[in-house]
Enzyme design. Structure first.
Site, short mmCIF file in Angstrom:
data_model
loop_
_atom_site.label_atom_id
_atom_site.label_comp_id
_atom_site.label_asym_id
_atom_site.label_seq_id
_atom_site.Cartn_x
_atom_site.Cartn_y
_atom_site.Cartn_z
N GLU A 123 0.81 -1.22 0.00
CA GLU A 123 0.00 0.00 0.00
C GLU A 123 0.85 1.27 0.00
O GLU A 123 0.46 2.30 0.54
CB GLU A 123 -1.00 -0.01 1.16
N GLU A 224 -5.13 -8.84 0.43
CA GLU A 224 -5.67 -8.81 1.78
C GLU A 224 -7.16 -8.56 1.71
O GLU A 224 -7.63 -7.72 0.93
CB GLU A 224 -5.07 -7.67 2.62
#
Length: 305
Positions: A123, A224
């Site tokens: 991220e 995720e």
């Protein structure tokens, strides 16, 4: 793997109607014991035994190969237990980038068959630490240092692939992990599956478009997704709790696997050592109880999809 709007809508309504071959299930796995001490090779072997017996999965992913000497300890455990590992490099600062890269290059030639892939960043586009071209350069650097055959890519939030922020890495990355948390989007129990599948649809179709078609696109996984099992860990309409986590796992996570997509669940085990944090809405966000299993490796609900 290609989505269509019709298929995504149908899947959200009734996963059982999908006839595609089931995707591969994996789990995110931390580097620390419940006490906060670093895991040893034996700890990872026990983790793998619990994951396989509880879910059938034989692949895990991590985030920093140098943290707690994780690459050095997890790879021999994976080899002995028949697991594959996605190792992580944290590139946000040069020191961690070099440490993680060295941790992998030191062992890669000995455990090539146990390394499924390497992700450069988690991220980092979402946080704004790199532009797409800057991350592409980091991925290229890592690819040049590893044995041929080891896939290299990144993991980032679904919207950074859907909105074009990550376009520059397409064509360089061998694998892309798309993180999609209906919980952190404040989705209710009843809307969580639709939100998750729509996130994956938007990200994947954009990646395929930029690549020039599904056959030219990098390998795409859910990197995720998950749901906290602790009561009171709420985010807008998303309510934490065991029953809601079970519902999302079975109707959201398993649904995408049924459609033929590969996906990692966040995470394998609770991590009680983690400190309290604050969510984007300014409220306390407990991150200790996201495991599909307890800290002592007991399943919280059926993990079979």
């Amino acid at each position: 793997m290609r989505f269509s709007t019709v298929a995504a809508t149908a899947l959200a309504a009734s996963p059982a109607i999908v006839a595609a071959a089931k995707g591969t299930m994996g789990f995110a796995l931390g580097t620390k014991q419940p006490s906060g001490s670093c895991k040893t090779q034996a700890d990872y072997e026990d983790d793998f035994d619990a994951i396989k017996s509880g879910s059938g999965a034989t692949i895990v992913r991590g985030y920093s190969a140098s943290d707690c000497d994780s690459a050095k300890n997890i790879l021999p455990a994976a080899k002995s237990k028949g697991f594959k590992v996605v190792l992580g490099i944290w590139p946000d600062v040069e020191d961690s980038f070099q440490k993680d890269l060295k941790a992998i290059t030191d062992v890669a030639s000995s455990y090539t068959d146990s390394i499924y892939a390497v992700t450069v960043g988690s991220e980092t586009l979402y946080r704004g630490n790199f532009t797409g071209p800057e991350l592409k350069d980091k991925i290229s650097t890592v690819k040049s240092k590893l044995p041929k055959g080891i896939k290299v890519g990144t993991a980032d939030s679904w919207n950074k692939f859907a909105d074009g922020t990550g376009d520059a890495i397409i064509g360089t990355a061998d694998i892309i992990m798309v993180n999609a948390f209906a919980f952190w989007q404040g989705a209710s129990r009843d809307n969580a599956t639709h939100t998750y599948l729509d996130d994956m649809y938007q990200a994947t179709t954009h990646i395929e478009k930029i690549a020039g078609g599904p056959d030219k696109a990098p390998e795409v996984w859910t990197g995720e997704t998950g749901w906290p099992t602790a009561e009171g860990t709420d985010y807008d309409e998303a309510k934490g709790g065991l029953d809601n986590a079970k519902h999302f796992y079975q109707h959201g996570f398993c649904a995408l696997l049924d459609w033929g997509f590969n996906a990692f669940y966040f995470e394998a085990f609770d991590e009680p050592w983690k400190p309290a944090s604050v969510g984007d809405n300014g409220k306390a966000a407990d991150e200790t109880a996201w495991g599909a299993m307890t800290a002592d490796r007991k399943t919280k609900f059926s993990l079979t999809c």
